[in-house]
Design an enzyme around this catalytic site. Structure first.
Site, PDB file in Angstrom:
ATOM      1  CB  CYS A 135      82.648  23.360 -36.963  1.00 45.81           C
ATOM      2  SG  CYS A 135      82.017  24.320 -38.234  1.00 45.81           S
ATOM      3  CB  CYS A 138      84.490  25.428 -39.287  1.00 44.34           C
ATOM      4  SG  CYS A 138      83.087  25.981 -38.570  1.00 44.34           S
ATOM      5  CG  ASP A 139      87.929  23.269 -38.581  1.00 47.32           C
ATOM      6  OD1 ASP A 139      88.129  24.523 -39.076  1.00 47.32           O
ATOM      7  OD2 ASP A 139      87.847  22.996 -37.494  1.00 47.32           O
TER       8      ASP A 139
HETATM    9  C1  LIG Z   1      86.582  25.545 -32.742  1.00 51.35           C
HETATM   10  C2  LIG Z   1      85.545  26.212 -33.405  1.00 51.35           C
HETATM   11  C3  LIG Z   1      85.954  26.479 -35.045  1.00 51.35           C
HETATM   12  C4  LIG Z   1      84.926  27.224 -35.815  1.00 51.35           C
HETATM   13  N1  LIG Z   1      85.219  27.781 -37.014  1.00 51.35           N
HETATM   14  C5  LIG Z   1      84.498  28.307 -37.761  1.00 51.35           C
HETATM   15  C6  LIG Z   1      84.862  28.881 -39.072  1.00 51.35           C
HETATM   16  O1  LIG Z   1      85.690  28.551 -39.778  1.00 51.35           O
HETATM   17  N2  LIG Z   1      83.881  29.492 -39.823  1.00 51.35           N
HETATM   18  C7  LIG Z   1      82.878  30.017 -39.121  1.00 51.35           C
HETATM   19  O2  LIG Z   1      81.925  30.744 -39.873  1.00 51.35           O
HETATM   20  N3  LIG Z   1      82.322  29.528 -38.005  1.00 51.35           N
HETATM   21  C8  LIG Z   1      83.293  28.820 -37.169  1.00 51.35           C
HETATM   22  N4  LIG Z   1      82.860  28.482 -35.896  1.00 51.35           N
HETATM   23  C9  LIG Z   1      81.363  28.754 -35.480  1.00 51.35           C
HETATM   24  C10 LIG Z   1      81.323  30.187 -35.077  1.00 51.35           C
HETATM   25  O3  LIG Z   1      82.679  30.506 -34.179  1.00 51.35           O
HETATM   26  C11 LIG Z   1      80.088  30.471 -34.467  1.00 51.35           C
HETATM   27  O4  LIG Z   1      79.177  30.284 -35.190  1.00 51.35           O
HETATM   28  C12 LIG Z   1      79.891  32.005 -33.889  1.00 51.35           C
HETATM   29  O5  LIG Z   1      80.980  32.356 -33.295  1.00 51.35           O
HETATM   30  C13 LIG Z   1      78.832  32.337 -33.100  1.00 51.35           C
HETATM   31  O6  LIG Z   1      78.797  33.558 -32.826  1.00 51.35           O
HETATM   32  P1  LIG Z   1      77.869  33.970 -31.631  1.00 51.35           P
HETATM   33  O7  LIG Z   1      78.043  35.663 -31.330  1.00 51.35           O
HETATM   34  O8  LIG Z   1      76.241  33.580 -31.822  1.00 51.35           O
HETATM   35  O9  LIG Z   1      78.179  33.276 -30.407  1.00 51.35           O
HETATM   36  P2  LIG Z   1      79.423  33.047 -29.553  1.00 51.35           P
HETATM   37  O10 LIG Z   1      80.718  33.232 -30.616  1.00 51.35           O
HETATM   38  O11 LIG Z   1      79.537  31.774 -28.940  1.00 51.35           O
HETATM   39  O12 LIG Z   1      79.532  34.153 -28.657  1.00 51.35           O
HETATM   40  C14 LIG Z   1      78.698  34.447 -27.428  1.00 51.35           C
HETATM   41  C15 LIG Z   1      79.523  35.166 -26.472  1.00 51.35           C
HETATM   42  O13 LIG Z   1      78.733  35.054 -25.372  1.00 51.35           O
HETATM   43  C16 LIG Z   1      79.455  35.381 -24.185  1.00 51.35           C
HETATM   44  N5  LIG Z   1      78.420  34.560 -23.093  1.00 51.35           N
HETATM   45  C17 LIG Z   1      77.636  33.593 -22.915  1.00 51.35           C
HETATM   46  N6  LIG Z   1      76.898  33.301 -21.866  1.00 51.35           N
HETATM   47  C18 LIG Z   1      77.362  34.493 -21.053  1.00 51.35           C
HETATM   48  C19 LIG Z   1      76.921  35.023 -19.761  1.00 51.35           C
HETATM   49  N7  LIG Z   1      76.064  34.510 -19.202  1.00 51.35           N
HETATM   50  N8  LIG Z   1      77.436  36.176 -19.393  1.00 51.35           N
HETATM   51  C20 LIG Z   1      78.161  36.866 -20.308  1.00 51.35           C
HETATM   52  N9  LIG Z   1      78.673  36.597 -21.301  1.00 51.35           N
HETATM   53  C21 LIG Z   1      78.205  35.435 -21.919  1.00 51.35           C
HETATM   54  C22 LIG Z   1      80.605  34.132 -24.446  1.00 51.35           C
HETATM   55  O14 LIG Z   1      81.465  34.268 -23.581  1.00 51.35           O
HETATM   56  C23 LIG Z   1      80.723  34.391 -25.710  1.00 51.35           C
HETATM   57  O15 LIG Z   1      81.785  35.353 -25.877  1.00 51.35           O
HETATM   58  C24 LIG Z   1      83.644  27.860 -35.184  1.00 51.35           C
HETATM   59  C25 LIG Z   1      83.380  27.332 -33.854  1.00 51.35           C
HETATM   60  C26 LIG Z   1      84.166  26.623 -33.006  1.00 51.35           C
HETATM   61  C27 LIG Z   1      83.926  26.341 -31.538  1.00 51.35           C
END
Ligand SMILES: Cc1cc2nc3c(=O)[nH]c(=O)nc-3n(C[C@H](O)[C@H](O)[C@H](O)COP(=O)(O)OP(=O)(O)OC[C@H]3O[C@@H](n4cnc5c(N)ncnc54)[C@H](O)[C@@H]3O)c2cc1C
Length: 404
Positions: A135, A138-139
């Protein structure tokens, strides 16, 4: 089967925010999560762009989100969602199949996030978060004045490489083909940027270093020539896809590209009562703050949906006989008739449910109503008869002398 008001799939920032908002609105909430709550942010050591937190570790932010949701009484269940089945008939059942049994939900929020594709080379996993990132937003800022490499050749790789030149001293774009796959205009922009050096026709075999990533070892696919490129950051953009395997058999939820869920501005999908929030959606920016925003909207839209459904169930679909006036609140003539009806109901001692289809569009389709305003007689949950009306006299005749 267990029945819950609101089930949320995924306890990342989107799901956890949705849980906070829904619980505060008094809705019963069950969160299903197969990993660590907090979602993807658990895999990053530092977050600098979530408002209110100048600097936070991903783990601590994820934990704070969870504790906040728990403090309002959201229930968590460690389980994996295997499939979701939607009955799009008038019943609208939503069945979620998990490895711990089936759950029927009155409303569902899909907040299952997304997963970045990996290069799969040596050192990628080892240096994730220590030089390897997925990302740029992010970084990127952590690499001020340093050389970095971008791996990939599509639109994201090329766009992010261009963005990284704001910070980095040099950006190598390493792509396995001899040409980028991005749009022409983006390619022209990066090729004219003096900070960018394309490394085309090369695959990355290894990311290496001591404590932090220090170099990329790339090999030319035709000649076998090996290049060692010294960099401090490696940004991988070889694909990202939504976590929607559990929707594999579903044909009802509209999706885009590799499966991103398409929603309206209330985060509602093409299936009534099924909402999507966060990275799993078809959207512009995938970040913690946008995931949290989506979660809040989805929760309040789900609350509105549930309130409507319970009201209609009690007043229209459960009684043996019920009368309803279907109108649209954006039509002044309909509004005038609705207020006349309200006054007449009191004197005639009769109860007529007023349904505003402007706020509740799908009920019109569900009951096969084409024109408005219309009076409908319901019998044991089914439409018995209907009549287009234009005056209080028409409504009176519809009820008293059953004429239409
Ligand atoms: C390495 C990294 C660094 C990042 N740094 C930043 C940053 O600095 N700032 C920022 O704003 N964003 C950052 N992001 C992006 C940010 O993390 C995401 O945009 C955000 O987490 C999305 O949130 P979400 O709830 O939509 O999905 P997610 O965080 O992906 O959460 C989805 C959840 O659903 C669960 N899940 C999926 N399928 C199933 C299933 N079938 N059954 C049960 N559970 C399930 C997963 O285990 C997960 O916990 C980063 C991402 C990564 C990978």
């Amino acid at each position: 089967m267990e029945n819950r008001q609101l089930v949320i799939i995924g306890a990342g920032p989107a799901g956890l925010t949705a849980a906070i908002y829904a619980r505060r609105a008094g809705v019963d909430v069950l969160l299903l999560e197969y990993g660590l709550s907090g979602g993807q942010i658990n895999s990053t050591s530092e977050i600098e762009n979530y408002p209110g937190f100048k600097r936070a570790s991903g783990l601590s932010l994820g934990q704070a989100f969870r504790e906040h949701a728990e403090s309002f009484g959201a229930e968590f269940r460690d389980c994996s969602v295997n499939s979701a089945i939607f009955d799009v008939s008038s019943h609208g059942d939503k069945i979620i199949r998990t490895n711990q049994g089936d759950i029927s939900a009155d409303a569902l929020i899909i907040a299952s996030g997304s997963t970045f594709s990996r290069v799969g080379c040596k050192g990628e996993q080892e240096f994730k978060g220590r030089g390897v990132s997925y990302c740029a937003v992010c970084d990127g800022v952590f690499y001020e004045g340093a050389p970095v490499a971008v791996i990939g050749g599509g639109n994201s790789a090329v766009e992010e490489a261009d963005y990284l030149t704001r910070f980095a001293s040099k950006v190598y774009i390493i792509h396995r083909r001899e040409e980028f796959r991005a749009e022409r205009i983006l390619i022209e922009r990066v090729l004219s940027n003096p900070k960018i050096e394309p490394v085309l026709g090369y695959v990355v075999d290894e990311i290496a270093g001591e404590n932090m990533a220090e170099r990329v070892v790339a090999r030319n696919l035709k000649s076998g020539d090996v290049r060692t490129i010294p960099v401090e950051g490696i940004f991988v953009f070889v694909g990202i896809k939504p976590n929607v395997d559990f929707l594999k058999d579903d044909k009802n939820i509209r999706r885009a590209g590799p499966g991103w869920i398409v929603t309206d501005e209330k985060m509602e999908t093409s299936v009534e009562g099924v909402f999507a929030a966060g990275d799993v959606r078809d959207k512009f920016l995938r970040q913690v703050v946008t995931a949290a925003g989506d979660g809040a909207v989805a929760a309040m839209a789900a609350y509105e949906y549930l309130s409507n459904q319970y009201y209609l169930k009690d007043t229209l679909f459960t009684p043996k006989r019920a009368y309803a006036f279907f109108m649209s609140s954006i039509n002044p003539a309909h509004l005038a008739l609705a207020s006349e009806l309200e006054a007449w109901q009191k004197t005639a001692n009769i109860s007529i449910v007023v349904v505003d289809v402007h706020r509740n569009l799908r009920i019109k389709d569900k009951l096969g109503i084409n024109e408005l305003p219309v009076m409908v007689e319901m019998a044991s949950g089914e439409k018995h008869r209907e009549c287009i009306v234009s005056s209080i006299g028409d409504i009176r005749d519809f009820i008293t002398i059953k004429s239409c």
